[in-house]
Design a protein around this motif. Structure first.
Motif, PDB file in Angstrom:
ATOM      1  N   SER A  59       8.281   4.649  -1.929  1.00 14.41           N
ATOM      2  CA  SER A  59       9.075   3.440  -2.187  1.00 14.41           C
ATOM      3  C   SER A  59       9.979   3.054  -1.019  1.00 14.41           C
ATOM      4  O   SER A  59      10.469   1.932  -0.977  1.00 14.41           O
ATOM      5  N   ILE A  60      10.207   3.970  -0.081  1.00 15.76           N
ATOM      6  CA  ILE A  60      11.066   3.562   1.044  1.00 15.76           C
ATOM      7  C   ILE A  60      10.254   3.061   2.237  1.00 15.76           C
ATOM      8  O   ILE A  60      10.800   2.808   3.302  1.00 15.76           O
ATOM      9  N   GLN A  61       8.951   2.910   2.047  1.00 10.42           N
ATOM     10  CA  GLN A  61       8.120   2.423   3.140  1.00 10.42           C
ATOM     11  C   GLN A  61       7.432   1.120   2.750  1.00 10.42           C
ATOM     12  O   GLN A  61       6.755   1.050   1.725  1.00 10.42           O
ATOM     13  N   GLY A  62       7.582   0.153   3.613  1.00 13.01           N
ATOM     14  CA  GLY A  62       6.972  -1.148   3.348  1.00 13.01           C
ATOM     15  C   GLY A  62       5.461  -1.091   3.227  1.00 13.01           C
ATOM     16  O   GLY A  62       4.847  -1.898   2.525  1.00 13.01           O
ATOM     17  N   ARG A  63       4.844  -0.119   3.897  1.00 10.01           N
ATOM     18  CA  ARG A  63       3.362  -0.083   3.855  1.00 10.01           C
ATOM     19  C   ARG A  63       2.823   0.237   2.473  1.00 10.01           C
ATOM     20  O   ARG A  63       1.637   0.054   2.204  1.00 10.01           O
ATOM     21  N   PHE A  64       3.703   0.783   1.604  1.00 10.51           N
ATOM     22  CA  PHE A  64       3.279   1.039   0.228  1.00 10.51           C
ATOM     23  C   PHE A  64       3.937   0.064  -0.749  1.00 10.51           C
ATOM     24  O   PHE A  64       3.883   0.250  -1.961  1.00 10.51           O
ATOM     25  N   GLY A  65       4.578  -0.980  -0.198  1.00 11.39           N
ATOM     26  CA  GLY A  65       5.370  -1.897  -1.022  1.00 11.39           C
ATOM     27  C   GLY A  65       4.568  -2.654  -2.065  1.00 11.39           C
ATOM     28  O   GLY A  65       5.110  -3.109  -3.065  1.00 11.39           O
ATOM     29  N   HIS A  66       3.264  -2.784  -1.846  1.00 10.42           N
ATOM     30  CA  HIS A  66       2.439  -3.578  -2.759  1.00 10.42           C
ATOM     31  C   HIS A  66       1.957  -2.775  -3.967  1.00 10.42           C
ATOM     32  O   HIS A  66       1.260  -3.296  -4.821  1.00 10.42           O
ATOM     33  N   LEU A  67       2.304  -1.498  -4.023  1.00 13.37           N
ATOM     34  CA  LEU A  67       1.702  -0.651  -5.065  1.00 13.37           C
ATOM     35  C   LEU A  67       2.290  -0.918  -6.443  1.00 13.37           C
ATOM     36  O   LEU A  67       3.480  -1.139  -6.605  1.00 13.37           O
ATOM     37  N   LYS A  68       1.428  -0.862  -7.431  1.00 15.94           N
ATOM     38  CA  LYS A  68       1.865  -1.000  -8.817  1.00 15.94           C
ATOM     39  C   LYS A  68       2.075   0.394  -9.398  1.00 15.94           C
ATOM     40  O   LYS A  68       1.647   1.398  -8.818  1.00 15.94           O
ATOM     41  N   GLU A  69       2.682   0.407 -10.567  1.00 12.40           N
ATOM     42  CA  GLU A  69       2.993   1.692 -11.204  1.00 12.40           C
ATOM     43  C   GLU A  69       1.748   2.585 -11.318  1.00 12.40           C
ATOM     44  O   GLU A  69       1.793   3.777 -11.018  1.00 12.40           O
ATOM     45  N   GLU A  70       0.616   1.971 -11.722  1.00 12.91           N
ATOM     46  CA  GLU A  70      -0.583   2.817 -11.911  1.00 12.91           C
ATOM     47  C   GLU A  70      -1.102   3.353 -10.567  1.00 12.91           C
ATOM     48  O   GLU A  70      -1.655   4.445 -10.506  1.00 12.91           O
ATOM     49  N   ASP A  71      -0.880   2.585  -9.498  1.00 16.56           N
ATOM     50  CA  ASP A  71      -1.275   3.090  -8.174  1.00 16.56           C
ATOM     51  C   ASP A  71      -0.434   4.315  -7.815  1.00 16.56           C
ATOM     52  O   ASP A  71      -0.941   5.315  -7.301  1.00 16.56           O
ATOM     53  N   LEU A  72       0.849   4.219  -8.094  1.00 12.30           N
ATOM     54  CA  LEU A  72       1.744   5.339  -7.784  1.00 12.30           C
ATOM     55  C   LEU A  72       1.301   6.575  -8.558  1.00 12.30           C
ATOM     56  O   LEU A  72       1.260   7.682  -8.016  1.00 12.30           O
ATOM     57  N   GLU A  73       0.936   6.364  -9.810  1.00 13.19           N
ATOM     58  CA  GLU A  73       0.502   7.504 -10.632  1.00 13.19           C
ATOM     59  C   GLU A  73      -0.779   8.114 -10.079  1.00 13.19           C
ATOM     60  O   GLU A  73      -0.928   9.333 -10.012  1.00 13.19           O
ATOM     61  N   SER A  74      -1.669   7.251  -9.678  1.00 14.89           N
ATOM     62  CA  SER A  74      -2.937   7.745  -9.140  1.00 14.89           C
ATOM     63  C   SER A  74      -2.707   8.527  -7.841  1.00 14.89           C
ATOM     64  O   SER A  74      -3.312   9.580  -7.619  1.00 14.89           O
ATOM     65  N   LEU A  75      -1.807   8.034  -7.008  1.00 14.01           N
ATOM     66  CA  LEU A  75      -1.518   8.758  -5.767  1.00 14.01           C
ATOM     67  C   LEU A  75      -0.802  10.073  -6.063  1.00 14.01           C
ATOM     68  O   LEU A  75      -1.032  11.089  -5.400  1.00 14.01           O
ATOM     69  N   GLN A  76       0.059  10.046  -7.069  1.00 15.48           N
ATOM     70  CA  GLN A  76       0.737  11.288  -7.473  1.00 15.48           C
ATOM     71  C   GLN A  76      -0.311  12.324  -7.919  1.00 15.48           C
ATOM     72  O   GLN A  76      -0.217  13.503  -7.572  1.00 15.48           O
ATOM     73  N   ARG A  77      -1.316  11.847  -8.650  1.00 16.77           N
ATOM     74  CA  ARG A  77      -2.376  12.774  -9.078  1.00 16.77           C
ATOM     75  C   ARG A  77      -3.111  13.361  -7.878  1.00 16.77           C
ATOM     76  O   ARG A  77      -3.426  14.547  -7.852  1.00 16.77           O
ATOM     77  N   ASP A  78      -3.335  12.527  -6.857  1.00 18.24           N
ATOM     78  CA  ASP A  78      -3.965  13.027  -5.614  1.00 18.24           C
ATOM     79  C   ASP A  78      -3.174  14.202  -5.052  1.00 18.24           C
ATOM     80  O   ASP A  78      -3.736  15.232  -4.666  1.00 18.24           O
ATOM     81  N   VAL A  79      -1.859  14.014  -4.999  1.00 19.07           N
ATOM     82  CA  VAL A  79      -1.000  15.056  -4.425  1.00 19.07           C
ATOM     83  C   VAL A  79      -1.084  16.329  -5.267  1.00 19.07           C
ATOM     84  O   VAL A  79      -1.270  17.432  -4.736  1.00 19.07           O
ATOM     85  N   ASP A  80      -0.987  16.159  -6.575  1.00 19.72           N
ATOM     86  CA  ASP A  80      -1.009  17.340  -7.447  1.00 19.72           C
ATOM     87  C   ASP A  80      -2.339  18.087  -7.324  1.00 19.72           C
ATOM     88  O   ASP A  80      -2.373  19.313  -7.243  1.00 19.72           O
ATOM     89  N   GLU A  81      -3.395  17.319  -7.288  1.00 18.40           N
ATOM     90  CA  GLU A  81      -4.715  17.957  -7.153  1.00 18.40           C
ATOM     91  C   GLU A  81      -4.849  18.666  -5.815  1.00 18.40           C
ATOM     92  O   GLU A  81      -5.416  19.752  -5.718  1.00 18.40           O
ATOM     93  N   HIS A  82      -4.326  18.021  -4.797  1.00 21.57           N
ATOM     94  CA  HIS A  82      -4.404  18.611  -3.464  1.00 21.57           C
ATOM     95  C   HIS A  82      -3.697  19.968  -3.450  1.00 21.57           C
ATOM     96  O   HIS A  82      -4.202  20.953  -2.910  1.00 21.57           O
ATOM     97  N   TRP A  83      -2.530  20.023  -4.079  1.00 24.68           N
ATOM     98  CA  TRP A  83      -1.797  21.292  -4.119  1.00 24.68           C
ATOM     99  C   TRP A  83      -2.561  22.354  -4.896  1.00 24.68           C
ATOM    100  O   TRP A  83      -2.606  23.521  -4.522  1.00 24.68           O
ATOM    101  N   GLU A  84      -3.134  21.919  -6.001  1.00 30.50           N
ATOM    102  CA  GLU A  84      -3.870  22.870  -6.818  1.00 30.50           C
ATOM    103  C   GLU A  84      -5.016  23.490  -6.011  1.00 30.50           C
ATOM    104  O   GLU A  84      -5.204  24.704  -5.999  1.00 30.50           O
TER     105      GLU A  84
END
Ligand SMILES: Cc1ncc(C[n+]2csc(CCOP(=O)(O)OP(=O)(O)O)c2C)c(N)n1
Ligand code: SF4
Ligand SMILES: [Mg+2]
Lengths: 383, 304
Positions: free
Chosen positions: B269-294
């Motif tokens: 949220s502090i970067q303009g390059r992700f400024g266009h993202l909707k809530e579901e996009d954020l969730e999907s990217l969060q899932r990417d991160v969680d999966e990556h860690w797993e």
């Protein structure tokens, strides 16, 4: 030995320090032989088995920047793949040397001889030479380092070997004694290099240059090339002393002085053209030949001098620039001061025999007599 | 093996001088300063076309106090190989070769040369400073641009995932691979030190995340904050790989447990390059991160 092996022996005898290379037909034997020399300890150098020609030249450039005498070899597609770095070496004044086995560019695929590949790199700031024989390939491999590293020049040198007719044709080759080569070609002193990466004396090479300075940098390379003729002539003269064999300088003049028709060629088929000149003379036609051993710097004055007695000149291009014509003919047009017929011949490795050159010379004479030499002739084109 | 440098371990001597042409808040310039402090003056730098070619400023001036060889975009690792060969041959093996290239010059156009050099295991250090796009040419997407990020060639957000060059390097079995982030300079410095002082010859690769204010669209003074959030949210994992095994470093060590990681949104949220993202996009990217860690956690603890 073959022309390819002759180059490898020349590079070995010149004590090249870094070889970085990638295989391509019909050049591969050069780098195979060099790999063998290095592995068997017959050469002190390092051999880098790079993953592409682009990387080969990049490695050679950086090796030169760290003071090592460097060599690579390639052909056709490899040469073009390398092209960005070829310009980098030339415009950055890195005295790399390179053997180019001249080969037709695809499509369609062809491994046979043509000169368009090497000529495509003619604006890159390299000295360009062409070898007629395996012996000359050996001699050129050594002379190339001397020319490249001459402090009056310090520019890279590439030399062409015609695919198969030089690269793979075995002939007897005289090799020099190591000590003779050492006297001829002293070790590469870092002080001679334009670019030298020295932590004791750090400098940045190649960062941004504004329009206010670029012309001067380019002009300094132009001035180096103004001195290149003398550098080459000196290198050839001194080589004659150590080898005891006559060497060709910028051009070879063969029975030119009284010739009514002079053919202009470069590379291996010059031998067939010389035979043709002999046969024609037996038949009462005074034919001669100028062979370009050096294409950059282009020896225009030497050529126009050599042909000054001729009625007509026939430039035989084994290369082509679409929408322009044969490249050498185009480059010489206007400088020769003679009627000049333009022949395009032997593309894609099509055989060129003494008979062909006889025909070319006779055709040129005929066109000269008719007074119209404007037509470019594709020799031996099938209907 | 994990000896961590402190600020006192870094020399006060500077090898990059003030007055370089980097944008304010440039993490790449900051990291280069640190890198040269670690490696010292007996270093030769090889740099391709990238922001670094601009940061050096105009000829005949230069901000670098070590020799720098500018090379063509695709050729960094190959040029590094030539330099290594020449230096060894000349008996100057005390001089280090540092390749310093952007993500485009590493993950994309220079990958072939890098893979070749890694396979030959050339004795040099290669740092990719990853600002996640072609910044020099005005922020076009690269193979290292993360999914969903705006660039001038992905104006609705990049569809594909970020390519992992460190994993590609690990597949080459070179002696040392690490990730780093410019916001943790001592972690980066320690890794460089480790790479430099390893007794084993070969290619040492460090992939350095380098926040870029104009390219990522955040204010220049937030570089460190953005970099820290990249790590604290788990978007960027700090690790080392050597002897066939991985270990986490720095703050990433404490982030294996999902609850310890900050929400990814804080980073995006502090970067303009992700400024266009909707809530579901954020969730999907969060899932990417969680999966990556797993996925990543399964690799931990295995060291030959
Ligand atoms: C062969 C070639 N293609 C394209 C370019 C143009 N170019 C110069 S720098 C650059 C982008 C560099 O991106 P990256 O490696 O990520 O470094 P950054 O600029 O982001 O620091 C491009 C595309 C070039 N110099 N050479
Ligand atoms: S565009 Fe980004 S990486 Fe390039 S100089 Fe500016 S801040 Fe640094
Ligand atoms: Mg980038």
């Amino acid at each position: 030995m073959t022309g390819n092996h002759a180059v490898a022996y020349g590079v070995r005898d010149a004590s090249a320090e870094v070889v970085a290379a990638y295989p391509i037909t019909p050049q591969t034997q050069i780098v195979e032989k060099l790999a063998e020399f290095v592995e068997k300890g017959e050469m002190r150098g390092r051999y880098i088995r790079v993953e592409s020609e682009h990387s080969a030249m990049a490695a050679c450039i950086a090796a030169e920047a760290c003071g090592a005498r460097s060599f690579t070899a390639t052909s056709s597609h490899g040469l073009l793949y390398m092209s960005e770095m070829i310009f980098w070496a030339g415009l950055g004044s890195f005295p790399v040397t390179m053997a180019v086995v001249t080969r037709t560019l695809a499509p369609p695929w062809s491994i046979w001889n043509e000169h368009t590949d090497i000529l495509s790199q003619r604006d890159a700031g390299w000295v360009i030479m062409m070898c007629e024989s395996a012996q000359e390939a050996y001699d050129t491999a050594i002379q190339a380092f001397r020319i490249a590293e001459d402090e009056r020049l310090v520019q890279p040198v590439m030399y062409g070997l015609d695919a198969f007719s030089v690269s793979h044709t075995a002939e007897e080759v005289d090799l020099l004694e190591k000590k003779d080569v050492e006297g001829y070609l002293p070790p590469l002193e870092p002080s001679r290099l334009r670019v030298y990466m020295d932590p004791e004396n750090p400098g940045t090479f190649g960062n941004l240059v504004g329009p206010d300075r670029m012309m001067e940098i380019r002009h300094s390379i132009k001035e180096a090339f103004d001195r290149a003729r003398v550098v080459i002539k000196d290198a050839v003269r001194d080589y004659e002393k150590i080898s005891g064999r006559r060497q060709v300088g910028l051009i070879e003049e063969y029975r030119c002085s009284d010739a009514e028709v002079v053919m202009i060629t470069t590379g291996a088929s010059s031998g067939d053209a010389k035979d043709a000149a002999d046969y024609l003379r037996d038949e009462g036609v005074r034919a001669g030949l100028v062979r370009l051993r050096v294409i950059r710097p282009l020896p225009r004055e030497e050529i126009s001098d050599a042909v000054k007695g001729a009625k007509v000149v026939a430039v035989v291009d084994r290369d082509y620039s679409f929408g322009y014509g044969g490249i050498l003919a185009g480059e010489l047009e206007g400088y020769i001061g003679k009627k000049m017929c333009r022949f395009v011949a032997g593309l894609g490795g099509r055989d060129l025999t003494p008979e062909d050159f006889k025909g070319i010379a006779m055709k040129a004479l005929e066109m000269g007599e008719k007074g119209d030499v404007s037509k470019e002739i594709w020799w031996g084109l099938k209907g | 093996m994990s000896s961590v440098l402190t600020i006192k371990d870094l020399t006060e001597e500077e090898f990059t001088l003030p007055g370089n042409a980097a944008c304010p808040g440039c993490a790449a310039a900051l990291s280069l300063r640190i890198a040269l402090k670690v490696l010292g003056p007996k270093t030769i730098m090889i740099v391709p076309a990238s922001c670094i070619s601009v940061i050096q400023g105009y000829y005949p001036k230069t901000p670098c106090r070590v020799p720098v060889l500018n090379v063509a975009f695709a050729s960094t690792a190959a040029a590094g190989s030539g330099a290594v060969a020449a230096l060894e041959l000349k008996g100057k093996s005390g001089v280090k070769v540092l390749c310093w290239a952007g993500d485009g010059g590493t993950a994309d156009i220079g990958l072939q040369a890098l893979s070749g050099a890694a396979e030959r295991n050339e004795n040099m250090i290669y740092v990719c400073y990853d600002n996640e796009a072609y910044m020099n040419t005005g922020t076009q997407r690269s193979g290292a641009t993360p999914r969903a990020a705006f660039t001038t060639t992905t104006v609705t957000g990049k569809l594909e995932r970020k390519k992992s060059v460190p994993e590609i390097m690990i597949a080459h079995r070179i002696p040392y691979v690490a990730t780093a982030c410019a916001a943790f300079p001592l972690d980066f410095a320690s890794k460089l030190k480790r790479a430099e002082s390893m007794p084993v010859r070969g290619l040492k690769y460090i992939h350095l995340l380098s926040p870029c204010p104009p390219g990522w669209r955040f204010p220049a003074e937030k570089t460190v904050e953005v970099g820290k959030l990249a790590v604290m949210t788990g978007m960027w994992i700090l690790y080392e790989w050597y002897d066939g095994g991985y270990n986490l470093t720095g703050p990433s060590k404490a982030l294996l447990e999902k609850s310890r990681r900050r929400p990814l949104k804080d980073y995006l949220s502090i970067q303009g390059r992700f400024g266009h993202l909707k809530e579901e996009d954020l969730e999907s990217l969060q899932r990417d991160v969680d999966e990556h860690w797993e996925e990543f956690s399964k690799k931990l603890g295995i060291r030959a």
